[in-house]
Design an enzyme around this catalytic site. Structure first.
Site, PDB file in Angstrom:
ATOM      1  CG  ASP A  55     -11.845  -6.934 -45.081  1.00 15.66           C
ATOM      2  OD1 ASP A  55     -12.563  -7.550 -45.897  1.00 15.66           O
ATOM      3  OD2 ASP A  55     -11.100  -6.001 -45.400  1.00 15.66           O
ATOM      4  CD  GLU A  81     -12.656  -3.060 -48.363  1.00 11.72           C
ATOM      5  OE1 GLU A  81     -12.353  -3.925 -49.197  1.00 11.72           O
ATOM      6  OE2 GLU A  81     -12.510  -1.828 -48.576  1.00 11.72           O
TER       7      GLU A  81
END
Length: 298
Positions: free
Chosen positions: A176, A219
């Protein structure tokens, strides 16, 4: 009982259609799936023999209850591709004619394995390229050019089963982008999208051809690493972390630094499903976030 599926019949007899094929190699001959959950998937026929069935021992695995564990075998001999039923429960058909012995495939043949339809394309058929492009559109994430969540989960499930059946390691990296919301807030979503794409390309340069990298959402990204134990997966995760940390992203003529947090997990007897493996990698990612970000947790 298998329901009869509607397929386009060929009115020209097979005997009159069979003709000498090109002497070019058939490495790009393929089957494209025309029904089922993985509609549009392209299967390359690039080895001398390949079996198709529901079990993970097959070279081509199709998850459908109407398909036998080992349903058919595809044989490449010189420039000829043929098919042979392996005693399947629901039979193998070419244009609704049952395959009772080894049968040569002709470009454009429609195969039926249980309820699953497949179309055979020879190496020089441009239509196969068109269908391959259509499939790519349904499996790729537009924003990054990586595979999307749907393709990721299909691949992870297949590799999970194959790893269990063949005692082969499988690892997952879940990562991430750190503090990415502040990037979007400061520079705007367009600039954020640029960073996402460049991060994706950076990570791809670290991967092997057999690895699968996908955008899981926002993301968040996941890498599926077949035949890889946790030690080697952790080494790859560290290379990913360093490559992004050391990269200069340029936004509005300004250099922006970005880091990622990663979790790494290897399949083992404690996992009953591929989602448990993925969830474990996600928990380790959370641990990396909790302990300071920009780090790898295994």
């Amino acid at each position: 009982m298998v329901s009869k599926l509607d397929t386009t019949r060929i009115t020209i007899p097979r005997s009159t259609k069979l003709q000498v094929r090109s002497t070019a190699a058939l490495s790009c001959a393929c089957l494209i799936q025309y029904s089922g959950d993985t509609l549009g998937r392209r299967y390359l026929l690039d080895v001398p023999e390949i079996t198709i069935g529901r079990s993970s021992v097959n070279g081509i695995m199709i998850h459908d209850d109407s398909v036998s564990r080992q349903h058919v075998k595809i044989i490449l001999s010189g420039n000829v591709v043929s098919i042979e039923d392996l005693g399947s429960s629901n039979g193998t058909f070419i244009h609704d004619e049952p395959v009772k012995a080894r049968t040569i495939l002709i470009d454009g043949d429609i195969l039926r394995l249980g309820n699953i339809l497949l179309k055979f394309f020879s190496h020089d058929n441009v239509e196969s390229v068109f269908h391959d492009n259509i499939y790519r559109l349904t499996t790729l994430d537009v924003g990054t050019g990586l595979f999307n969540k749907k393709y990721l989960l299909e691949t992870l499930e297949t590799e999970f089963r194959f790893g269990l059946d063949n005692n082969r390691p499988l690892s997952v990296i879940y990562y991430d982008l750190d503090n990415f919301k502040s990037v979007n807030d400061q520079y705007g979503h367009t600039s954020g999208d640029v960073i996402l794409r460049e991060c994706a390309q950076l990570v791809k340069t670290c991967m092997r051809t057999e690895d699968v990298l996908a955008r899981y959402g926002g993301e968040e990204f996941v890498a599926v690493l077949p035949n890889t134990d946790v030690r080697n997966a952790a080494g790859l995760a560290e290379r990913i972390r360093e490559s992004i940390q050391n990269y200069d992203f340029v936004v509005d003529r300004k250099i922006v630094k970005q880091t990622v947090s990663l979790g790494v997990s290897e399949n083992g007897p404690g996992f009953k499903s591929y989602m448990e493996l993925l969830d474990d990698a996600d928990r380790k990612l959370y641990q990396s976030k909790k302990t300071g970000r920009n780090r790898v947790t295994t």
